[in-house]
Design an enzyme around this catalytic site. Structure first.
Site, PDB file in Angstrom:
ATOM      1  N   LYS A  43       0.885  -1.152  -0.197  1.00 30.48           N
ATOM      2  CA  LYS A  43       0.023   0.016  -0.057  1.00 30.48           C
ATOM      3  C   LYS A  43       0.768   1.242   0.093  1.00 30.48           C
ATOM      4  O   LYS A  43       0.667   2.108  -1.005  1.00 30.48           O
ATOM      5  CB  LYS A  43      -1.047   0.095   1.275  1.00 30.48           C
ATOM      6  CG  LYS A  43      -1.869   1.120   1.121  1.00 30.48           C
ATOM      7  CD  LYS A  43      -2.498   1.632   2.571  1.00 30.48           C
ATOM      8  CE  LYS A  43      -1.545   2.622   3.282  1.00 30.48           C
ATOM      9  NZ  LYS A  43      -2.106   3.084   4.478  1.00 30.48           N
ATOM     10  N   ASP A  49      -6.391   1.264   1.171  1.00 29.72           N
ATOM     11  CA  ASP A  49      -6.435   1.703   2.625  1.00 29.72           C
ATOM     12  C   ASP A  49      -7.735   1.168   3.152  1.00 29.72           C
ATOM     13  O   ASP A  49      -8.377   0.395   2.440  1.00 29.72           O
ATOM     14  CB  ASP A  49      -6.253   2.929   2.875  1.00 29.72           C
ATOM     15  CG  ASP A  49      -7.037   3.890   2.469  1.00 29.72           C
ATOM     16  OD1 ASP A  49      -8.147   3.528   1.764  1.00 29.72           O
ATOM     17  OD2 ASP A  49      -7.087   4.935   2.946  1.00 29.72           O
TER      18      ASP A  49
END
Length: 243
Positions: A143, A161
């Site tokens: 991420k 997220d």
């Protein structure tokens, strides 16, 4: 004579893959992102930074923390530190003094110092531009790498997220059990022309409209298209640019 089986065109195969990945038709997905683009023509990330290195540090610090909280902690830090070498010179204890209001600050400080050392030793003090290299840095996962690739280097990536994971599953846009599964499905279903900004559109929509505890459906510009079971409005909010 054996008949040759006709091949499925790339376009038809892509549509089939999209249909399996989302509760929405290709036309509905295109309309969702068309509206997001009108609402936020140039969406921006909300983490404050001055260069790729400070962005990398900010994103690493943002795990299990809010952007607002990270920004409060890093404003003074980034006024003093802008390079891996300056971070090493600052040292772990002084770094902790800057970020102690952020959750898991001790572990994050240790990772940031180790990350800075590796950037100097292996990458000449520069932030690498590929995901494969970024994830070799301490404290950097997929991420974080995707955010840096997008915001610092202009790559079209989807960094899943908590907001994006929630929305993808809640409204059925790209349901999945893991962030990686959601990421792969989003990359498959989002039209190419919207992919670059899609990450920020979805995060901002999740942060300010499709909130975790209670979605603000009257403020949602895709309320009429949304297939979420808990939505409370069928009337979309006015489609106007947000300043």
């Amino acid at each position: 004579m054996t008949k040759t089986r006709p091949t499925v065109s790339t376009q038809r195969r892509k549509k089939s893959n999209r249909a399996r990945a989302s509760a929405y038709s290709e036309a509905e997905i295109r309309e969702i992102f068309r509206r997001f683009e009108i609402q936020r023509p140039e969406p921006k990330g909300e983490l404050e930074h001055t260069n790729p290195f400070t962005l990398l540090v900010a994103v690493a610090l943002s795990a299990q923390a809010t952007d607002v909280g990270v920004n409060k902690a890093t404003r003074a830090l980034f006024a003093e530190v802008e390079t891996p070498q300056q971070m090493l010179e600052l040292g772990e204890e002084r770094l902790i003094a800057h970020i102690k209001t952020i959750g898991l600050y001790r572990n994050k400080a240790k990772n940031v110092i180790a990350m800075s050392r590796k950037l100097i030793d292996d990458f000449g003090g520069e932030v690498p531009r590929t995901r494969e290299e970024l994830v070799t840095l301490p404290g950097v996962g997929r991420k974080t790498a995707n955010v840096v690739m997008s915001m610092a280097f202009g790559h079209a990536t989807i960094a899943v997220d908590t907001h994006i994971f929630r929305i993808a599953n809640r409204i059925g846009l790209a349901p999945g059990k893991t962030p990686d599964e959601v990421e792969a499905k989003l990359e498959r279903v989002i039209p190419d022309e919207y992919l670059f900004h899609a990450h920020h559109w979805l995060i901002l929509h999740g942060r300010y409209v499709c909130k975790a505890r209670k979605p603000d459906c009257p403020a949602c510009v895709i309320a009429d298209i949304c297939k979420a079971a808990e939505k409370t409005s069928e009337m979309p909010a006015p489609l106007v640019p947000i300043g």
